[in-house]
Design a protein around this motif. Structure first.
Motif, mmCIF file in Angstrom:
data_model
loop_
_atom_site.group_PDB
_atom_site.id
_atom_site.type_symbol
_atom_site.label_atom_id
_atom_site.label_comp_id
_atom_site.label_asym_id
_atom_site.label_seq_id
_atom_site.Cartn_x
_atom_site.Cartn_y
_atom_site.Cartn_z
ATOM 1 N N LYS A 1 15.410 18.221 -0.751
ATOM 2 C CA LYS A 1 15.347 17.104 -1.673
ATOM 3 C C LYS A 1 14.329 16.084 -1.169
ATOM 4 C CE LYS A 1 20.208 17.491 -3.047
ATOM 5 N NZ LYS A 1 21.521 16.793 -3.123
ATOM 6 N N SER A 2 13.529 15.611 -2.103
ATOM 7 C CA SER A 2 12.530 14.598 -1.766
ATOM 8 C C SER A 2 12.633 13.456 -2.771
ATOM 9 C CB SER A 2 11.121 15.205 -1.816
ATOM 10 O OG SER A 2 10.143 14.210 -1.580
ATOM 11 N N SER A 3 12.613 12.235 -2.265
ATOM 12 C CA SER A 3 12.652 11.052 -3.116
ATOM 13 C C SER A 3 11.448 10.177 -2.807
ATOM 14 C CB SER A 3 13.938 10.246 -2.877
ATOM 15 O OG SER A 3 15.086 11.006 -3.177
ATOM 16 N N LYS A 4 10.827 9.680 -3.857
ATOM 17 C CA LYS A 4 9.659 8.819 -3.712
ATOM 18 C C LYS A 4 9.709 7.775 -4.817
ATOM 19 C CE LYS A 4 4.592 8.883 -3.652
ATOM 20 N NZ LYS A 4 3.371 9.737 -3.793
ATOM 21 N N GLY A 5 9.554 6.510 -4.461
ATOM 22 C CA GLY A 5 9.647 5.475 -5.480
ATOM 23 C C GLY A 5 8.871 4.229 -5.126
ATOM 24 N N GLN A 6 8.849 3.315 -6.084
ATOM 25 C CA GLN A 6 8.192 2.026 -5.902
ATOM 26 C C GLN A 6 9.121 0.929 -6.403
ATOM 27 O OE1 GLN A 6 6.273 4.467 -7.915
ATOM 28 N NE2 GLN A 6 5.681 5.254 -5.902
ATOM 29 N N ALA A 7 8.931 -0.257 -5.846
ATOM 30 C CA ALA A 7 9.627 -1.451 -6.320
ATOM 31 C C ALA A 7 8.670 -2.619 -6.123
ATOM 32 C CB ALA A 7 10.924 -1.681 -5.563
ATOM 33 N N ASP A 8 8.087 -3.090 -7.201
ATOM 34 C CA ASP A 8 7.147 -4.207 -7.143
ATOM 35 C C ASP A 8 7.800 -5.441 -7.756
ATOM 36 O OD1 ASP A 8 5.415 -2.261 -6.221
ATOM 37 O OD2 ASP A 8 4.467 -1.971 -8.173
ATOM 38 N N PHE A 9 7.528 -6.599 -7.177
ATOM 39 C CA PHE A 9 8.072 -7.821 -7.748
ATOM 40 C C PHE A 9 7.152 -8.999 -7.496
ATOM 41 C CE2 PHE A 9 9.910 -7.608 -3.469
ATOM 42 C CZ PHE A 9 9.755 -8.893 -2.982
ATOM 43 N N GLU A 10 7.321 -10.029 -8.320
ATOM 44 C CA GLU A 10 6.645 -11.306 -8.155
ATOM 45 C C GLU A 10 7.716 -12.383 -8.081
ATOM 46 O OE1 GLU A 10 3.932 -11.877 -11.351
ATOM 47 O OE2 GLU A 10 2.707 -10.125 -10.846
ATOM 48 N N ILE A 11 7.498 -13.371 -7.224
ATOM 49 C CA ILE A 11 8.496 -14.420 -7.053
ATOM 50 C C ILE A 11 7.794 -15.759 -6.881
ATOM 51 C CG2 ILE A 11 8.632 -14.023 -4.545
ATOM 52 C CD1 ILE A 11 11.624 -14.741 -4.741
ATOM 53 N N GLU A 12 8.383 -16.809 -7.445
ATOM 54 C CA GLU A 12 7.858 -18.161 -7.302
ATOM 55 C C GLU A 12 9.016 -19.112 -7.066
ATOM 56 O OE1 GLU A 12 6.931 -20.209 -11.220
ATOM 57 O OE2 GLU A 12 6.622 -18.088 -11.744
ATOM 58 N N GLY A 13 8.708 -20.240 -6.435
ATOM 59 C CA GLY A 13 9.754 -21.223 -6.163
ATOM 60 C C GLY A 13 9.371 -22.104 -4.991
ATOM 61 N N PRO A 14 10.322 -22.850 -4.434
ATOM 62 C CA PRO A 14 10.042 -23.776 -3.338
ATOM 63 C C PRO A 14 9.355 -23.094 -2.151
ATOM 64 C CG PRO A 14 12.248 -24.137 -4.193
ATOM 65 C CD PRO A 14 11.734 -22.900 -4.856
ATOM 66 N N GLY A 15 8.282 -23.738 -1.674
ATOM 67 C CA GLY A 15 7.564 -23.207 -0.519
ATOM 68 C C GLY A 15 6.563 -22.121 -0.850
ATOM 69 N N ILE A 16 6.398 -21.798 -2.136
ATOM 70 C CA ILE A 16 5.429 -20.792 -2.568
ATOM 71 C C ILE A 16 4.428 -21.494 -3.465
ATOM 72 C CG2 ILE A 16 5.079 -18.615 -3.787
ATOM 73 C CD1 ILE A 16 7.948 -17.866 -3.105
ATOM 74 N N ASP B 1 7.048 0.639 -1.299
ATOM 75 C CA ASP B 1 7.172 2.090 -1.442
ATOM 76 C C ASP B 1 8.367 2.579 -0.650
ATOM 77 O OD1 ASP B 1 4.747 2.668 -2.980
ATOM 78 O OD2 ASP B 1 3.684 2.022 -1.177
ATOM 79 N N VAL B 2 9.160 3.481 -1.254
ATOM 80 C CA VAL B 2 10.311 4.083 -0.581
ATOM 81 C C VAL B 2 10.150 5.594 -0.579
ATOM 82 C CG1 VAL B 2 11.683 4.094 -2.723
ATOM 83 C CG2 VAL B 2 12.823 4.235 -0.508
ATOM 84 N N ARG B 3 10.496 6.223 0.545
ATOM 85 C CA ARG B 3 10.387 7.674 0.685
ATOM 86 C C ARG B 3 11.577 8.205 1.464
ATOM 87 N NH1 ARG B 3 4.974 9.506 -0.101
ATOM 88 N NH2 ARG B 3 3.512 7.758 -0.385
ATOM 89 N N GLU B 4 11.967 9.443 1.137
ATOM 90 C CA GLU B 4 13.018 10.129 1.893
ATOM 91 C C GLU B 4 12.903 11.627 1.634
ATOM 92 O OE1 GLU B 4 17.476 8.922 2.519
ATOM 93 O OE2 GLU B 4 17.398 10.277 0.806
ATOM 94 N N ARG B 5 13.119 12.438 2.682
ATOM 95 C CA ARG B 5 13.157 13.900 2.553
ATOM 96 C C ARG B 5 14.377 14.423 3.290
ATOM 97 N NH1 ARG B 5 9.127 16.405 5.269
ATOM 98 N NH2 ARG B 5 8.544 14.523 6.387
ATOM 99 N N ALA B 6 15.086 15.366 2.678
ATOM 100 C CA ALA B 6 16.313 15.891 3.276
ATOM 101 C C ALA B 6 16.419 17.389 3.096
ATOM 102 C CB ALA B 6 17.535 15.204 2.643
ATOM 103 N N LEU B 7 17.007 18.058 4.104
ATOM 104 C CA LEU B 7 17.318 19.487 4.065
ATOM 105 C C LEU B 7 18.819 19.656 4.200
ATOM 106 C CD1 LEU B 7 14.558 20.918 6.458
ATOM 107 C CD2 LEU B 7 14.644 21.171 3.973
ATOM 108 N N THR B 8 19.397 20.557 3.401
ATOM 109 C CA THR B 8 20.824 20.833 3.463
ATOM 110 C C THR B 8 21.045 22.266 3.931
ATOM 111 O OG1 THR B 8 21.270 19.298 1.656
ATOM 112 C CG2 THR B 8 22.986 20.900 2.187
#
Length: 227
Positions: free
Chosen positions: A67-82, A91-98
């Motif tokens: 099993k192989s997992s590959k993904g993305q999570a992008d975000f923008e943030i604003e507020g105090p101090g920015i 980017d997230v990745r994982e590979r597994a063997l059973t």
């Protein structure tokens, strides 16, 4: 992948709360990630910060053995101090063997983020990795540890698997505790709507770093949790 509202171990403990360190359980404010849902994209508001996110997770399975997992999570943030916005590309990745009843991970789960402001890279970092060692308790085999460095603040964080009032830990993260110099300075609860927990009186720089880290942890789809 069909949209879903992400929770950590919620199918087993639908009403469970993560066990907090004593100083956070008593003197801290709870800031829920308002507007955030389980869809691929959306907006959020947490405390005085606001932003938007986009995410995905793709899986490859071969005969149930690899099993192989590959993904993305992008975000923008604003507020105090920015000054304008902070933009993150993760980017997230994982590979597994059973093999039989045993799972091996030649490529353990890892999440890394690059940060930008107005399209230009900024000197900040975020990394989260599976921290299980060989022979560790199978009940916490999806433990994670990580660190963020942002605007002079370095904050470590670790996944929490202990449930309030429960005798045994759960396998998947139910939240995270933020630490500096080995002391808990905040937390993120993930069982249900994500909630950032920050002690009253936390200074702006520390609050900003924890909020950005919490946003990364709240928006990415963890291969161990998402079905």
């Amino acid at each position: 992948m069909a949209p879903l509202f992400l929770t950590a171990a919620c199918s087993t403990f639908p009403a469970a709360q993560m066990r907090l360190p004593g100083n956070l359980a008593a003197e801290a404010e709870r800031q829920p990630f308002m507007e955030m849902s389980g869809w691929r994209s959306g907006t959020f508001a947490v405390g005085e910060y606001r932003g938007s996110y986009r995410r995905q997770l793709d899986r490859l399975s071969i005969a149930g053995l690899f099993k192989s997992s590959k993904g993305q999570a992008d975000f923008e943030i604003e507020g105090p101090g920015i000054s304008s916005t902070i933009e993150a590309e993760c980017d997230v990745r994982e590979r597994a063997l059973t093999l039989g009843d045993t799972e091996f991970k030649p490529g353990r789960m890892a999440l890394r983020c690059d940060f930008y402001a107005e399209g230009e890279p900024i000197p900040a970092r975020f990394e989260l990795q599976e921290s299980r060692k060989f022979g560790a308790d199978i009940l916490t085999r999806n433990a994670r540890r990580g660190e963020i460095g942002l605007a002079g603040q370095i904050v470590q964080f670790r996944s929490v698997h202990e449930v309030e009032g429960g005798a045994l830990p759960v396998e998947d993260p139910i939240g995270y505790v933020f630490e500096q110099d080995g002391r808990a300075i905040g937390a993120l609860e993930l069982n249900g709507r994500p909630v950032l927990i920050v002690p009253y009186g936390t200074d702006l720089d520390r609050r900003r770093a924890m909020t950005v880290a919490a946003t990364a942890l709240a928006t990415f789809w963890d291969p161990a949790v998402v079905e």
